[in-house]
Design a protein around this motif. Structure first.
Motif, PDB file in Angstrom:
ATOM      1  N   VAL A   1      -1.929 -16.911  45.686  1.00  0.00           N
ATOM      2  CA  VAL A   1      -1.293 -17.318  44.737  1.00  0.00           C
ATOM      3  C   VAL A   1      -0.601 -16.427  43.952  1.00  0.00           C
ATOM      4  O   VAL A   1      -1.302 -15.595  43.255  1.00  0.00           O
ATOM      5  CB  VAL A   1      -2.282 -18.299  44.003  1.00  0.00           C
TER       6      VAL A   1
ATOM      7  N   ASP B   1      -5.339 -25.301  45.710  1.00  0.00           N
ATOM      8  CA  ASP B   1      -4.345 -23.891  45.899  1.00  0.00           C
ATOM      9  C   ASP B   1      -3.865 -24.291  47.541  1.00  0.00           C
ATOM     10  O   ASP B   1      -4.704 -23.978  48.376  1.00  0.00           O
ATOM     11  CB  ASP B   1      -4.827 -22.680  45.796  1.00  0.00           C
TER      12      ASP B   1
ATOM     13  N   ALA C   1      -2.574 -21.761  49.038  1.00  0.00           N
ATOM     14  CA  ALA C   1      -2.849 -20.498  49.675  1.00  0.00           C
ATOM     15  C   ALA C   1      -4.366 -20.680  50.267  1.00  0.00           C
ATOM     16  O   ALA C   1      -4.421 -19.932  51.345  1.00  0.00           O
ATOM     17  CB  ALA C   1      -2.862 -19.440  48.443  1.00  0.00           C
ATOM     18  N   ASP C   2      -5.131 -21.585  50.068  1.00  0.00           N
ATOM     19  CA  ASP C   2      -6.473 -21.466  50.840  1.00  0.00           C
ATOM     20  C   ASP C   2      -6.169 -21.951  51.967  1.00  0.00           C
ATOM     21  O   ASP C   2      -7.228 -21.680  52.934  1.00  0.00           O
ATOM     22  CB  ASP C   2      -7.342 -23.060  50.131  1.00  0.00           C
ATOM     23  N   ARG C   3      -5.206 -22.399  52.371  1.00  0.00           N
ATOM     24  CA  ARG C   3      -4.856 -23.071  54.056  1.00  0.00           C
ATOM     25  C   ARG C   3      -4.697 -21.900  54.875  1.00  0.00           C
ATOM     26  O   ARG C   3      -5.047 -22.071  56.212  1.00  0.00           O
ATOM     27  CB  ARG C   3      -3.638 -24.008  54.088  1.00  0.00           C
TER      28      ARG C   3
ATOM     29  N   ALA D   1      -6.795 -19.796  55.191  1.00  0.00           N
ATOM     30  CA  ALA D   1      -8.179 -19.183  55.809  1.00  0.00           C
ATOM     31  C   ALA D   1      -8.286 -20.127  57.114  1.00  0.00           C
ATOM     32  O   ALA D   1      -9.030 -19.585  57.867  1.00  0.00           O
ATOM     33  CB  ALA D   1      -9.276 -19.844  54.567  1.00  0.00           C
TER      34      ALA D   1
ATOM     35  N   VAL E   1      -6.986 -29.758  48.505  1.00  0.00           N
ATOM     36  CA  VAL E   1      -7.061 -28.545  48.022  1.00  0.00           C
ATOM     37  C   VAL E   1      -6.274 -28.197  46.912  1.00  0.00           C
ATOM     38  O   VAL E   1      -5.446 -28.636  46.326  1.00  0.00           O
ATOM     39  CB  VAL E   1      -6.637 -27.496  49.096  1.00  0.00           C
TER      40      VAL E   1
END
Lengths: 319, 368
Positions: A204, A190, A192-194, A196, A188
């Protein structure tokens, strides 16, 4: 969100205090006065400062192996910190824990931590206690990009989300897990996507912009205090020094380091505050002089303090 | 700095083809050769009947604790049917039907759950790993196998199975992350049967789907009706093709339900309602698939009965073989083997003590 002038000056002072403390540590480590290992926070000051500026003494943080900045931002005592780094009896862990074990429970500092990804479950525990007791405390878990790949971090984020715990996961993405760049340790772009994966908000922020960090954390802390559960905030930043003092940094080039040094979080805030007339050159000098005196006193305290006695080595290990 | 929404590139979709009442979404119907369809049906029925028989055997004390698959036949068979025999299957402990598909002899399954380690041995010509009990540990093995296949350019794919509870484990996270980073040809099949022993999904995670967990790794994630064998097969085939083409791993969430207990050592009436079970019993994967095949003319009522008789007989013979083998296997002293090259002194002592006890018991029974 408008920050008061006092708050901005306070954050600026904290960032300078962290920078100067770390610079002293760098100097004394090189001089052989600090035993063991140190991981310096220089370059990342805005993350700890912006985050802890939102918190009260009653709130909790869990820190990392690169923890000096978090501890200072949360109000840690420079004298006891420095004494600990010098291995002295007057230090936070009586000189027996060193850089990676400093804790101050009265200030909600649940400890630096040498275990990568070790903080998440601890922050969850503190948050669960707060939820159970019905207090409005929140727990902030600082963790790095490397730690975001650890199983413990996923377990912690999942549980915090499933149980709606008042936790804010503050990721300090400094681009490298020791020598491993993030592009080689995660697919990934970012972290921050995690969020989800756990149905929690993930954002971010520019981790070198203390105001941006403050605002993002303030929103997440409000959410946590309201009982709406955890958040993930990824702060993109960079460490100027090596992973540890003594790291030859053969895995990154000087141009990259320089490009990040140009984004110095302290310089950025200083210029902004000068421009807005919140800070003056005189006031800045005053702040820096006061910090220099504070550090001189901390170093003197550390140097003059006794070492723990050899027979104390097994004390404080078990209750 | 203004907030910039991040565009998430990994898609998460839901797929259902054959509804619970047997209605078919014709546009989505996958092309599956008739013999494969029949083999799927036969193995679903065989798996269901073996499961029922094993429950009886366990209640009679003839095998030990095991994890019934009832209700999950489509989820596992649809997935393994998309593999080649040369691909790897890395099961957890609720994949009896998948093991049957892959050719694990029925008596090995019985031996394993009967407490005989011989049952866990992989036949030389097979690539199905033995049962893995520690939750989520096997996902990492599937990443390793996939990575090896990629490194050696063998073209093999590794498919692993796990439940909804496993998605809360750290190993799950580490496995999916590594698989995505190294683009290993691994297919992660989650049989979301709604219950991790007695913990419902709602207490397991806050996520709306488990498939969306793939987003954290930049991996395609798909949620399918796990009781719809056509949907599982179609999604699995796509994932296997992607893996084989060198395009990395996929996370496949099969929404299903375990109609029986977690294991034979569990009483589900303590934590879930009969209404819930009855609701899911209506979504049973076998009747809807049978209806589909009957309507297609691939199956006849006569063949249905023939197949049930064949399965019953095959199971009966396997149980006989298992019981015959039991007599020759299971020397308690073998528990000391396969752990150490040289047994440490304390274990040597324990082994000697057990040996003396067993000999004394044998003498006693001779005397008696």
């Amino acid at each position: 969100m408008s920050l008061t002038e006092d708050k901005l000056i306070q954050m600026y002072t904290t960032m300078v205090r962290i920078r100067e403390f770390e610079t002293k540590v760098e100097e004394f480590f090189a001089a052989g006065k600090i035993p063991g290992f140190v991981h310096l926070y220089i370059g990342e000051e805005a993350v700890a400062t912006g985050t802890c500026a939102v918190l009260t003494d009653k709130d909790y943080i869990t820190s990392t192996h690169r923890g000096h900045g978090h501890l200072i931002a949360k109000g840690g005592d420079l004298k006891r910190m420095m004494a600990e780094l010098f291995g002295k009896k007057t230090g936070y862990c009586k000189g027996k824990g060193g850089s990676m074990h400093i804790a101050d429970v009265d200030l909600g500092i649940l400890g630096a931590n040498g275990i990568v990804g070790g903080g998440g479950p601890i922050a969850n525990g503190a948050a669960l206690a707060a939820q159970y007791r019905g207090t409005d405390q929140v727990a902030v878990c600082f963790f790095g990009d490397g730690a975001s790949n650890q199983g413990t971090t996923q377990e912690a984020m999942n549980l915090a989300s499933a149980w709606k715990l008042p936790v804010v996961f503050v990721n300090e993405n400094n681009g490298y897990g020791i020598s491993c760049p993030t592009c080689k340790s995660m697919a990934v772009a970012d972290i921050a996507d995690r969020a989800a994966a756990y149905d929690m908000p993930g954002v971010v922020v520019d981790g070198n912009d203390v105001v941006a960090v403050y605002e993002a954390v303030a929103e997440a802390v409000d959410r946590a205090r309201r009982g709406d559960g955890p958040s993930l905030i990824e702060c993109k930043t960079y460490r100027w020094r090596g992973h540890f003092e003594g790291d030859a940094c053969t895995y990154r080039d000087e141009a990259e380091v320089q490009s990040w040094m140009a984004k110095d979080p302290i310089k950025r805030l200083r210029e902004k505050l000068l421009e807005q007339g919140i800070l003056t050159e005189d006031k800045d000098r005053e702040i820096r002089d006061a910090i220099a005196r504070e550090l001189e006193a901390a170093v003197a305290f550390a140097e003059e303090s006794p070492l723990p006695a050899p027979e104390e080595v097994l004390e404080d290990v078990y209750a | 700095m203004p907030r910039v929404p991040i565009e998430i590139t990994s898609p998460v979709e839901y797929l259902s083809i054959l509804k619970e009442d047997g209605t078919l979404d014709k546009a989505l119907e996958p092309e599956i050769p008739e013999d494969l369809l029949l083999r799927l049906y036969r193995t679903m029925v065989l798996g269901r009947l073996l499961d029922e028989r094993m429950l009886q055997l366990q209640r009679q004390g003839r095998i030990g604790t095991f994890a019934p698959i009832k209700g999950q036949e489509a989820a596992q068979l649809g997935a393994v049917a998309a593999l080649d025999p040369g691909d790897w299957v890395v099961p957890c402990f609720r994949e009896t039907a998948a093991q049957l598909w892959r050719g694990t002899p029925m008596e090995n399954i019985l031996l394993y759950f009967g407490g005989y380690e011989e049952g866990g041995r992989i036949p030389d010509d097979q690539k199905t790993l033995p049962v893995a009990i520690p939750v989520a540990s096997q996902l990492l093995h599937a990443v390793g196998l996939g990575w090896a296949a990629r490194y050696r350019k063998t073209g093999e794919v590794a498919m692993t199975f796990f439940g909804d509870g496993a998605t809360s484990e750290g190993d799950f996270h580490e496995a999916l992350n590594c698989a995505a980073v190294f683009q290993t040809p691994t297919v992660f099949v989650c049989q979301n049967n709604q219950w991790a022993i007695s913990v419902p999904l709602s207490r397991q995670t806050r996520s709306k789907t488990l498939a969306q967990k793939a987003v954290a790794y930049e991996m395609p994630g798909i949620r399918v009706d796990g009781n719809d064998v056509l949907a599982v097969y179609a999604a699995a085939r796509e994932a296997v093709e992607r893996a084989r083409a060198g395009e990395g791993p996929t996370f496949l969430e099969c929404v299903t339900y375990r109609l029986a207990m977690h294991t034979t050592a569990d009483d589900p009436t303590k934590y879930r309602s009969e209404e819930e079970v009855a609701l899911w019993a209506q979504k049973d994967p076998i009747p809807r698939f049978q209806k589909y095949l009957l309507e297609k003319g691939i199956l006849t009522q006569e063949k249905v009965e023939e197949n049930a008789a064949w399965a019953g007989e095959a199971i009966g013979k396997a149980v006989d073989r298992y019981e015959a083998m039991r007599g020759e296997l299971g020397d308690p002293l073998e528990m000391f083997e396969h752990h150490f090259e040289t047994l440490p002194p304390t274990l040597q002592e324990q082994r000697e003590e057990l040996k003396r006890t067993l000999e004394a018991e044998r003498m006693e029974s001779h005397d008696a």
